[in-house]
Design an enzyme around this catalytic site. Structure first.
Site, PDB file in Angstrom:
ATOM      1  N   ARG A 102      -9.687   1.455  -2.083  1.00  0.00           N
ATOM      2  CA  ARG A 102      -8.239   1.511  -1.807  1.00  0.00           C
ATOM      3  C   ARG A 102      -7.637   2.799  -2.376  1.00  0.00           C
ATOM      4  O   ARG A 102      -7.373   3.743  -1.650  1.00  0.00           O
ATOM      5  CB  ARG A 102      -7.571   0.248  -2.387  1.00  0.00           C
ATOM      6  N   HIS A 117      -4.663   1.414 -15.772  1.00  0.00           N
ATOM      7  CA  HIS A 117      -5.032   2.138 -14.551  1.00  0.00           C
ATOM      8  C   HIS A 117      -4.778   3.620 -14.814  1.00  0.00           C
ATOM      9  O   HIS A 117      -3.647   4.093 -14.716  1.00  0.00           O
ATOM     10  CB  HIS A 117      -4.153   1.592 -13.415  1.00  0.00           C
ATOM     11  N   CYS A 157      -2.210   9.400  -4.741  1.00  0.00           N
ATOM     12  CA  CYS A 157      -1.221   8.740  -3.898  1.00  0.00           C
ATOM     13  C   CYS A 157      -0.412   9.832  -3.218  1.00  0.00           C
ATOM     14  O   CYS A 157       0.044  10.762  -3.871  1.00  0.00           O
ATOM     15  CB  CYS A 157      -0.336   7.846  -4.778  1.00  0.00           C
ATOM     16  N   ASN A 216      -8.804   9.010  -9.768  1.00  0.00           N
ATOM     17  CA  ASN A 216      -8.814   7.944 -10.772  1.00  0.00           C
ATOM     18  C   ASN A 216      -9.915   8.220 -11.778  1.00  0.00           C
ATOM     19  O   ASN A 216     -10.867   8.951 -11.493  1.00  0.00           O
ATOM     20  CB  ASN A 216      -9.158   6.596 -10.113  1.00  0.00           C
TER      21      ASN A 216
HETATM   22  P1  HMG Z   1      10.006   1.278   5.353  1.00  0.00           P
HETATM   23  O1  HMG Z   1       9.945   2.351   6.374  1.00  0.00           O
HETATM   24  O2  HMG Z   1      11.192   1.240   4.448  1.00  0.00           O
HETATM   25  O3  HMG Z   1       9.834  -0.160   6.021  1.00  0.00           O
HETATM   26  O4  HMG Z   1       8.678   1.302   4.524  1.00  0.00           O
HETATM   27  P2  HMG Z   1      10.585  -0.955   7.103  1.00  0.00           P
HETATM   28  O5  HMG Z   1      10.566  -2.386   6.671  1.00  0.00           O
HETATM   29  O6  HMG Z   1      11.901  -0.296   7.415  1.00  0.00           O
HETATM   30  O7  HMG Z   1       9.620  -0.798   8.348  1.00  0.00           O
HETATM   31  C1  HMG Z   1       9.394   0.431   8.990  1.00  0.00           C
HETATM   32  C2  HMG Z   1       8.227   0.275   9.940  1.00  0.00           C
HETATM   33  O8  HMG Z   1       7.029  -0.037   9.208  1.00  0.00           O
HETATM   34  C3  HMG Z   1       8.379  -0.841  10.933  1.00  0.00           C
HETATM   35  O9  HMG Z   1       7.650  -0.492  12.089  1.00  0.00           O
HETATM   36  C4  HMG Z   1       7.674  -2.001  10.271  1.00  0.00           C
HETATM   37  O10 HMG Z   1       7.203  -2.971  11.163  1.00  0.00           O
HETATM   38  C5  HMG Z   1       6.519  -1.312   9.623  1.00  0.00           C
HETATM   39  P3  HMG Z   1       8.337   0.241  13.324  1.00  0.00           P
HETATM   40  O11 HMG Z   1       9.410  -0.716  13.753  1.00  0.00           O
HETATM   41  O12 HMG Z   1       8.894   1.545  12.820  1.00  0.00           O
HETATM   42  O13 HMG Z   1       7.207   0.398  14.281  1.00  0.00           O
HETATM   43  N1  HMG Z   1       6.017  -2.040   8.459  1.00  0.00           N
HETATM   44  C6  HMG Z   1       4.742  -2.396   8.296  1.00  0.00           C
HETATM   45  N2  HMG Z   1       3.660  -2.240   9.080  1.00  0.00           N
HETATM   46  C7  HMG Z   1       2.516  -2.730   8.623  1.00  0.00           C
HETATM   47  N3  HMG Z   1       2.385  -3.363   7.436  1.00  0.00           N
HETATM   48  C8  HMG Z   1       3.441  -3.535   6.641  1.00  0.00           C
HETATM   49  C9  HMG Z   1       4.679  -3.050   7.063  1.00  0.00           C
HETATM   50  N4  HMG Z   1       5.911  -3.049   6.520  1.00  0.00           N
HETATM   51  C10 HMG Z   1       6.725  -2.435   7.386  1.00  0.00           C
HETATM   52  N5  HMG Z   1       3.290  -4.156   5.463  1.00  0.00           N
HETATM   53  C11 HMG Z   1       6.996   0.209   3.198  1.00  0.00           C
HETATM   54  C12 HMG Z   1       8.473   0.429   3.434  1.00  0.00           C
HETATM   55  C13 HMG Z   1       6.839  -0.521   1.889  1.00  0.00           C
HETATM   56  C14 HMG Z   1       6.445  -0.624   4.349  1.00  0.00           C
HETATM   57  C15 HMG Z   1       6.265   1.594   3.197  1.00  0.00           C
HETATM   58  O14 HMG Z   1       6.965   2.483   2.376  1.00  0.00           O
HETATM   59  C16 HMG Z   1       4.860   1.485   2.724  1.00  0.00           C
HETATM   60  O15 HMG Z   1       4.011   0.895   3.385  1.00  0.00           O
HETATM   61  N6  HMG Z   1       4.524   2.064   1.544  1.00  0.00           N
HETATM   62  C17 HMG Z   1       3.201   1.972   0.966  1.00  0.00           C
HETATM   63  C18 HMG Z   1       2.916   3.195   0.150  1.00  0.00           C
HETATM   64  C19 HMG Z   1       1.547   3.063  -0.497  1.00  0.00           C
HETATM   65  O16 HMG Z   1       0.690   2.307  -0.081  1.00  0.00           O
HETATM   66  N7  HMG Z   1       1.333   3.860  -1.579  1.00  0.00           N
HETATM   67  C20 HMG Z   1       0.083   3.876  -2.264  1.00  0.00           C
HETATM   68  C21 HMG Z   1      -0.187   2.638  -3.069  1.00  0.00           C
HETATM   69  S1  HMG Z   1       0.647   2.642  -4.645  1.00  0.00           S
HETATM   70  C22 HMG Z   1      -0.430   3.552  -5.673  1.00  0.00           C
HETATM   71  O17 HMG Z   1      -1.319   4.192  -5.203  1.00  0.00           O
HETATM   72  C23 HMG Z   1      -0.263   3.451  -7.160  1.00  0.00           C
HETATM   73  C24 HMG Z   1      -1.340   2.541  -7.793  1.00  0.00           C
HETATM   74  O18 HMG Z   1      -2.638   3.049  -7.548  1.00  0.00           O
HETATM   75  C25 HMG Z   1      -1.136   2.440  -9.310  1.00  0.00           C
HETATM   76  C26 HMG Z   1      -0.931   3.797  -9.994  1.00  0.00           C
HETATM   77  O19 HMG Z   1      -1.715   4.731  -9.781  1.00  0.00           O
HETATM   78  O20 HMG Z   1       0.047   3.863 -10.767  1.00  0.00           O
HETATM   79  C27 HMG Z   1      -1.265   1.120  -7.232  1.00  0.00           C
HETATM   80 MG    MG Z   2      -3.509   4.697  -8.635  1.00  0.00          MG
END
Ligand code: HMG
Ligand code: MG
Length: 301
Positions: free
Chosen positions: A14, A207, A240, A249
């Site tokens: 992931r 993490h 990210c 990582n």
């Molecule tokens: P948004 O644009 O505000 O969402 O995104 P929305 O609700 O307005 O929806 C926009 C569009 O996305 C719509 O589709 C929704 O259907 C679709 P459209 O009508 O435009 O075709 N949508 C989705 N599609 C599939 N699956 C879903 C989903 N939700 C909405 N679940 C949202 C908000 C949260 C969805 C977006 O910003 C997002 O997906 N962000 C994820 C970012 C991410 O994954 N970042 C990396 C992970 S975090 C990390 O790495 C840190 C960590 O490792 C720890 C550390 O290192 O500290 C964990």
């Molecule tokens: Mg991370």
């Protein structure tokens, strides 16, 4: 678990892959997950049910879960950001989830387009549903040691979001050094503040990203404070797209070597893990670059 047992929570499939721009086939991801299980890892974060626009590399989340060869005793958590993600995860047959927010507003906004409060509100029905179904769950607190947009992050902000996540009912928290800026004094400060607030080491994972080479030192500090769960990515990949400047990582192979020499139990076969690390490198078309990936384990001649 005894005090000598350490849990390694593998995030390679992931976090390790989410920021890679080369196309990676679902089969290559599944092979990676299989090799990680072969090496003895028992918690393998498999993919994310996030917006495919936000993280194109993990747009095949359904296919990954469909193709998963589930091994007995192995947990395969997936990231879920909202109710839509939960619906997808349920339909795909997940049974362990991670929700994710942060200790800084600016990163939360950039990463999931929500305020911290909005993120907690979005997670409430997700965690309620997970509990109803008897699923395991974790809450990530990102940017706990520093934010790419806001800079320093105080421990009070970490404690506040940690408490809100625990109130939702998650099983554990993972405290993230998202951009790899922490040093051991920061770990003592943040883990100490959580402990003072009643959130002890048994509820916590750490993490660490290894952007500046401090991840293993931070693990050592956390071990001394009683922490026994660490996230790591085999092959040392990770980052990210919404955390500019974040490098890989902590590499699982580097962590395993440290734990081994510390006489701690971790259940991972280092040689088998290095097979998985080589698979990642070949998949990404890059040479192995982690310390233990290059040197191997130490065999006394
Ligand atoms: P948004 O644009 O505000 O969402 O995104 P929305 O609700 O307005 O929806 C926009 C569009 O996305 C719509 O589709 C929704 O259907 C679709 P459209 O009508 O435009 O075709 N949508 C989705 N599609 C599939 N699956 C879903 C989903 N939700 C909405 N679940 C949202 C908000 C949260 C969805 C977006 O910003 C997002 O997906 N962000 C994820 C970012 C991410 O994954 N970042 C990396 C992970 S975090 C990390 O790495 C840190 C960590 O490792 C720890 C550390 O290192 O500290 C964990
Ligand atoms: Mg991370």
């Amino acid at each position: 678990m005894s005090d000598r047992d350490v849990r390694i929570f593998e995030v390679g499939p992931r976090d390790g892959l989410q920021n890679e721009s080369v196309p990676i086939s679902t089969n290559a991801k599944l092979r990676f997950i299989g090799l990680l299980a072969d090496a003895g890892l028992r918690e393998i974060e498999a993919t994310s049910f996030v917006s495919p626009k936000a993280i194109p590399q993990l747009a095949d989340a359904e296919a990954v879960l469909a193709g998963l060869e589930r091994r007995p005793g192995v947990r395969y958590p997936v990231l879920v950001p909202n109710a839509r993600g939960m619906e997808r995860a349920e339909a795909a047959g997940a049974d362990a989830i991670c929700v994710f927010t942060a200790a800084s507003e600016a990163f939360t906004q950039a990463n999931i387009n929500m305020t911290i409060t909005e993120s907690i509100d979005a997670f409430r029905p997700v965690i309620d549903r997970a509990r109803e179904r008897g699923w395991w769950s974790r809450g990530y607190v990102s940017t706990a040691f520093g934010c790419p947009y806001q800079g320093e992050v105080g421990e009070a902000a970490v404690v506040a979001v940690a408490q809100q996540l625990l109130e939702l009912g998650v099983d554990e928290l993972s405290i993230g050094d998202t951009i790899g800026v922490a040093a051991p004094a920061d770990v003592r400060r943040v883990v100490g503040a959580l402990d003072t607030a009643g959130i002890g080491p048994d509820r916590l994972a750490m993490h660490f990203h290894d952007t500046r080479g401090t991840a293993l030192a931070n693990v050592a500090a956390a071990l001394e404070m009683g922490l026994r769960t660490f996230d790591a990515s085999t092959g040392g990949t990770g980052g990210c797209p919404y955390a500019p400047g974040a490098a890989g990582n902590l590499a699982t192979e580097d962590l395993v070597y440290l734990l081994e020499r510390e006489g701690l139990e971790h259940g991972v076969d280092l040689d088998a893990l290095l097979v998985a690390a080589r698979h990642v490198s070949e998949t990404l078309g890059r040479p192995v670059s982690t310390k233990v990936g290059l040197a191997g384990g130490w065999r006394v001649p």
